[in-house]
Scaffold this motif. Structure first.
Motif, PDB file in Angstrom:
ATOM      1  N   VAL A 400       0.844  -1.225   0.100  1.00 28.88           N
ATOM      2  CA  VAL A 400      -0.099  -0.126  -0.036  1.00 28.88           C
ATOM      3  C   VAL A 400       0.703   1.197  -0.113  1.00 28.88           C
ATOM      4  O   VAL A 400       1.860   1.357   0.779  1.00 28.88           O
ATOM      5  CB  VAL A 400      -0.807  -0.257   1.089  1.00 28.88           C
ATOM      6  N   LEU A 401       0.568   2.206  -1.022  1.00 30.24           N
ATOM      7  CA  LEU A 401       1.323   3.448  -1.138  1.00 30.24           C
ATOM      8  C   LEU A 401       1.064   4.437  -0.273  1.00 30.24           C
ATOM      9  O   LEU A 401      -0.248   4.561  -0.111  1.00 30.24           O
ATOM     10  CB  LEU A 401       1.416   3.903  -2.339  1.00 30.24           C
ATOM     11  N   LEU A 402       1.829   4.981   0.757  1.00 29.41           N
ATOM     12  CA  LEU A 402       1.647   5.968   1.794  1.00 29.41           C
ATOM     13  C   LEU A 402       2.434   7.193   1.461  1.00 29.41           C
ATOM     14  O   LEU A 402       3.521   7.313   1.828  1.00 29.41           O
ATOM     15  CB  LEU A 402       1.740   5.533   3.245  1.00 29.41           C
ATOM     16  N   GLU A 410       0.688  16.293  -7.986  1.00 30.55           N
ATOM     17  CA  GLU A 410       0.649  15.420  -9.164  1.00 30.55           C
ATOM     18  C   GLU A 410       1.579  15.828 -10.114  1.00 30.55           C
ATOM     19  O   GLU A 410       1.971  16.876 -10.327  1.00 30.55           O
ATOM     20  CB  GLU A 410      -0.631  15.324  -9.758  1.00 30.55           C
ATOM     21  N   SER A 411       2.026  14.816 -10.788  1.00 25.56           N
ATOM     22  CA  SER A 411       2.849  15.257 -11.976  1.00 25.56           C
ATOM     23  C   SER A 411       2.526  14.281 -13.220  1.00 25.56           C
ATOM     24  O   SER A 411       1.692  13.597 -13.077  1.00 25.56           O
ATOM     25  CB  SER A 411       4.265  14.700 -11.411  1.00 25.56           C
ATOM     26  N   GLU A 412       3.453  14.533 -14.153  1.00 23.03           N
ATOM     27  CA  GLU A 412       3.191  13.752 -15.315  1.00 23.03           C
ATOM     28  C   GLU A 412       3.119  12.319 -15.369  1.00 23.03           C
ATOM     29  O   GLU A 412       2.708  11.614 -16.107  1.00 23.03           O
ATOM     30  CB  GLU A 412       4.039  14.420 -16.693  1.00 23.03           C
ATOM     31  N   GLU A 413       4.043  11.813 -14.230  1.00 17.10           N
ATOM     32  CA  GLU A 413       4.175  10.349 -13.984  1.00 17.10           C
ATOM     33  C   GLU A 413       3.091   9.522 -13.148  1.00 17.10           C
ATOM     34  O   GLU A 413       3.093   8.500 -12.959  1.00 17.10           O
ATOM     35  CB  GLU A 413       5.346  10.298 -13.358  1.00 17.10           C
ATOM     36  N   ASP A 414       1.900  10.483 -12.749  1.00 14.07           N
ATOM     37  CA  ASP A 414       0.918   9.790 -12.270  1.00 14.07           C
ATOM     38  C   ASP A 414       0.094   9.081 -12.872  1.00 14.07           C
ATOM     39  O   ASP A 414      -0.203   9.323 -13.998  1.00 14.07           O
ATOM     40  CB  ASP A 414       0.354  11.103 -11.440  1.00 14.07           C
ATOM     41  N   GLY A 415      -0.706   8.168 -12.221  1.00 11.89           N
ATOM     42  CA  GLY A 415      -1.298   7.188 -12.805  1.00 11.89           C
ATOM     43  C   GLY A 415      -0.706   5.864 -12.665  1.00 11.89           C
ATOM     44  O   GLY A 415       0.473   5.597 -12.211  1.00 11.89           O
ATOM     45  N   PRO A 416      -1.417   4.651 -12.903  1.00  9.50           N
ATOM     46  CA  PRO A 416      -0.952   3.365 -12.490  1.00  9.50           C
ATOM     47  C   PRO A 416       0.307   3.013 -13.241  1.00  9.50           C
ATOM     48  O   PRO A 416       0.428   3.493 -14.495  1.00  9.50           O
ATOM     49  CB  PRO A 416      -2.038   2.506 -13.055  1.00  9.50           C
ATOM     50  N   VAL A 417       1.181   2.396 -12.285  1.00  7.12           N
ATOM     51  CA  VAL A 417       2.530   2.301 -12.908  1.00  7.12           C
ATOM     52  C   VAL A 417       3.081   0.771 -12.521  1.00  7.12           C
ATOM     53  O   VAL A 417       2.793   0.354 -11.276  1.00  7.12           O
ATOM     54  CB  VAL A 417       3.529   3.488 -12.479  1.00  7.12           C
ATOM     55  N   GLY A 418       3.910   0.117 -13.081  1.00  5.06           N
ATOM     56  CA  GLY A 418       4.500  -1.002 -12.812  1.00  5.06           C
ATOM     57  C   GLY A 418       5.769  -0.709 -12.411  1.00  5.06           C
ATOM     58  O   GLY A 418       6.580  -0.086 -13.152  1.00  5.06           O
ATOM     59  N   LEU A 439       1.491  -0.040  -8.872  1.00  2.00           N
ATOM     60  CA  LEU A 439       0.951   0.967  -7.830  1.00  2.00           C
ATOM     61  C   LEU A 439       0.203   2.031  -8.523  1.00  2.00           C
ATOM     62  O   LEU A 439       0.179   2.100  -9.708  1.00  2.00           O
ATOM     63  CB  LEU A 439       2.178   1.486  -7.265  1.00  2.00           C
ATOM     64  N   PRO A 440      -0.760   2.733  -7.825  1.00  2.02           N
ATOM     65  CA  PRO A 440      -1.772   3.633  -8.339  1.00  2.02           C
ATOM     66  C   PRO A 440      -0.929   5.048  -9.041  1.00  2.02           C
ATOM     67  O   PRO A 440      -1.462   5.787  -9.667  1.00  2.02           O
ATOM     68  CB  PRO A 440      -2.419   4.118  -7.303  1.00  2.02           C
ATOM     69  N   ARG A 441       0.527   5.062  -8.497  1.00  4.63           N
ATOM     70  CA  ARG A 441       1.196   6.258  -9.160  1.00  4.63           C
ATOM     71  C   ARG A 441       2.636   5.862  -8.625  1.00  4.63           C
ATOM     72  O   ARG A 441       2.813   4.965  -8.078  1.00  4.63           O
ATOM     73  CB  ARG A 441       0.850   7.569  -8.779  1.00  4.63           C
ATOM     74  N   LEU A 442       3.598   6.517  -9.359  1.00  3.07           N
ATOM     75  CA  LEU A 442       4.822   6.404  -9.225  1.00  3.07           C
ATOM     76  C   LEU A 442       5.394   6.812  -7.627  1.00  3.07           C
ATOM     77  O   LEU A 442       5.057   7.886  -7.504  1.00  3.07           O
ATOM     78  CB  LEU A 442       5.850   6.937 -10.332  1.00  3.07           C
ATOM     79  N   PRO A 443       5.893   5.856  -7.027  1.00  5.90           N
ATOM     80  CA  PRO A 443       6.469   6.716  -5.803  1.00  5.90           C
ATOM     81  C   PRO A 443       7.306   7.653  -5.769  1.00  5.90           C
ATOM     82  O   PRO A 443       8.166   7.803  -6.759  1.00  5.90           O
ATOM     83  CB  PRO A 443       6.853   5.246  -5.068  1.00  5.90           C
ATOM     84  N   ARG A 444       7.550   8.278  -4.661  1.00  9.07           N
ATOM     85  CA  ARG A 444       8.738   9.417  -4.615  1.00  9.07           C
ATOM     86  C   ARG A 444       9.593   9.126  -3.543  1.00  9.07           C
ATOM     87  O   ARG A 444       9.024   8.351  -2.555  1.00  9.07           O
ATOM     88  CB  ARG A 444       8.067  10.871  -4.741  1.00  9.07           C
ATOM     89  N   ALA A 445      10.765   9.421  -3.532  1.00  6.69           N
ATOM     90  CA  ALA A 445      11.382   9.522  -2.225  1.00  6.69           C
ATOM     91  C   ALA A 445      10.941  10.091  -1.038  1.00  6.69           C
ATOM     92  O   ALA A 445      10.383  11.226  -1.401  1.00  6.69           O
ATOM     93  CB  ALA A 445      12.863  10.026  -2.417  1.00  6.69           C
ATOM     94  N   GLY A 446      10.872   9.361   0.120  1.00  8.49           N
ATOM     95  CA  GLY A 446      10.200   9.575   1.361  1.00  8.49           C
ATOM     96  C   GLY A 446       8.766   9.200   1.524  1.00  8.49           C
ATOM     97  O   GLY A 446       8.389   9.209   2.601  1.00  8.49           O
TER      98      GLY A 446
END
Length: 503
Positions: A400-402, A410-418, A439-446
């Protein structure tokens, strides 16, 4: 690069209070900020709720007996201490080493609620006999060693169960010979050798008292377990014919957990995995790993070495199904056979008793592309494969992404991603899972990834200090009113509140 088409999610099965805990992202982030990544979080109250669900099955079938928690599933003190404070009549602990035995005694579990199983060195046997725990005997040799120890040190007689294996068909009416139905195990004595075991019990009656018989089959096949239980009833009849008075049949564990919430997702993923192995679609795993499947001339060979992550019936429900169908030879349900003979039923759930009892948190450290072809995303976490050993048990399920509060819009990379989840070790093989995770979007550091339902054999079973990377600390959390309170696992006692000192 967002996913084109339908992402192959395997969303976790979540129940309250785990769902409520996952809704508290700021709280979970604050725990990781304070205690580091990885971090294990346990809900000790849930283990008692799970035990009560097993006991409800007993009540539904009018059975008596005891539920034993298989301690090897998790190293936690909080879980054992919470069980120690629960109703002693129905809950015990199964220990499989000297260290586990010493641990549960120190957590307040009384010896009459302890069963010693597994490989036993002399020290383990001696302490189990000394305190008066029940000993689940693996072989004639182990029985003799225990009896010699009891006699040598003038200890009270020890209650023992005889663990059996290699159960056979009792029906030879067609003259085709006895057919072994259950898979062989390195534990227990073949049921065909039960006469030798009973003779040893009779010979050493001054040191041991036969409480009953036991089995544990490493399979999810219901028919094998039903046949084994029926055969144990027949063995108990043989015991009584010899003048012995056993009263317990212990059917071990293996009741399972459902990790994935949706049957359709599981079916779609396993179908797509087969297609990927055949080359009919892009790979779904790191370097085309097939989880036991392989392509031989355009045909799929092998068998998927995967845990059945979607299980419509597991845990207490599986026990209910096991007790309900007619047995193959006697023709009556196992529950009826137990009632007719006034036998107690013992079970030893591990994974099923800590279902929904915890999660493992990992901080996202880095996100990058591999640079191969169109490029795949690698998400490096502050944990390694030993900290959340999903791969060791063939468990496929999404984390689960928290998102980190205030971590950006949001960014251009948002949206489902493998993405591929990689660990913190300097090893090519350190993959949290070989499967591409959606995942529902690309995770970010942190950000945090929460691996749900890891309390059973996942969060600490294979944990290690390789390359001096930190092993996850473990905390216990309890819901109080509208907030969560926490303490370190080793500081949890059920007579005080986490983080406080009041009863």
């Amino acid at each position: 690069m967002p996913v084109v088409g339908v992402p192959l999610y395997l969303r976790p099965r979540l129940e309250s209070p785990l769902t409520s805990l996952l809704d508290e992202a700021p709280f979970l982030h604050s725990l990781v900020d304070a205690l580091g990544s990885p971090l294990n979080v346990l809900l000790p109250e849930q283990i008692v709720e799970n035990a009560d669900r097993f006991r409800a099955v007993y009540r539904d079938h009018h059975l008596t007996g005891r539920v034993y928690y298989a301690h090897k599933a998790n190293r936690s003190s909080a879980l054992v201490r919470r069980l120690a404070a629960a109703d002693p009549a129905g809950i015990g602990v199964d220990v499989a080493s000297l260290g586990e035995l010493r641990h549960v005694l120190g957590c307040g579990v009384t010896p009459d609620r302890i069963m010693a199983t597994g490989p036993k060195d002399p020290e383990f046997l001696w302490l189990a006999a000394r305190v008066g725990a029940t000993v689940n005997i693996d072989s004639c040799g182990e029985l003799e060693r225990l009896a010699d120890m009891v006699s040598k040190y003038d200890l009270p007689r020890v209650d023992v169960l005889l663990r059996l294996s290699a159960f056979e068909s009792a029906d030879d009416s067609k003259g085709v010979g006895v057919r072994v139905l259950s898979r062989r195990s390195r534990f227990g004595s073949p049921v065909g050798e039960v006469g030798e075991l009973l003779s040893a019990v009779e010979r050493r009656g001054d040191a041991v008292e036969l409480t009953g018989v036991a089995y544990h089959l490493d399979t999810t096949a219901l028919a094998e377990k039903v046949r084994a239980l029926e055969r144990c009833v027949m063995v108990m009849d043989e015991c009584r014919a010899r003048g012995l008075a056993p009263r317990v049949i212990d059917i071990g564990g293996g009741f399972g957990v459902g990790y994935v919430d949706d049957a359709g997702q599981w079916e779609r993923y396993t179908t797509a995995l087969t297609e990927a192995v055949l080359g009919a679609r892009p790979p779904l795993t790191w370097r085309g790993h097939g989880y036991g499947l392989r392509n031989e001339g355009g045909m799929v060979r092998g068998a998927a070495a995967l845990y059945p992550a979607y299980r419509p019936t597991a845990g207490p429900g599986y026990l209910d199904e096991l007790l309900s169908p007619p047995t193959p030879s006697l023709g009556r349900p196992p529950a009826t056979l137990l009632l007719e003979h006034l036998y107690d039923l013992y079970v030893e759930p591990g994974r099923a008793l800590v279902d929904q009892c915890g999660l493992s948190l990992a901080r996202v450290l880095d996100v990058r592309r591999t640079g191969e072809g169109a490029g795949e995303y690698l998400v490096r976490l502050g944990m390694n494969a030993g900290d959340v050993s999903l791969e060791e048990h063939g468990v496929l399920v999404d984390p689960v992404l928290l998102p980190r509060p205030g971590g950006g819009g949001e960014s251009e990379e948002d949206g489902p991603v493998g993405v591929h989840l990689v660990g913190n070790l300097c090893l090519e093989a350190d993959l949290i899972t070989r499967r591409m995770v959606f995942l529902p979007r690309l995770p970010r550091a942190g950000d945090l990834l929460a691996f749900a339902n890891t309390a059973g054999y996942v969060m600490d079973f294979h944990a290690h200090h390789a390359q001096r990377q930190p092993v996850a600390r473990t905390v216990a959390v309890v819901r109080e009113g509208g907030s969560w309170r926490w303490c370190l696992d080793e500081e949890y006692w059920p007579i005080t509140h986490p983080g406080g000192h009041g009863a």
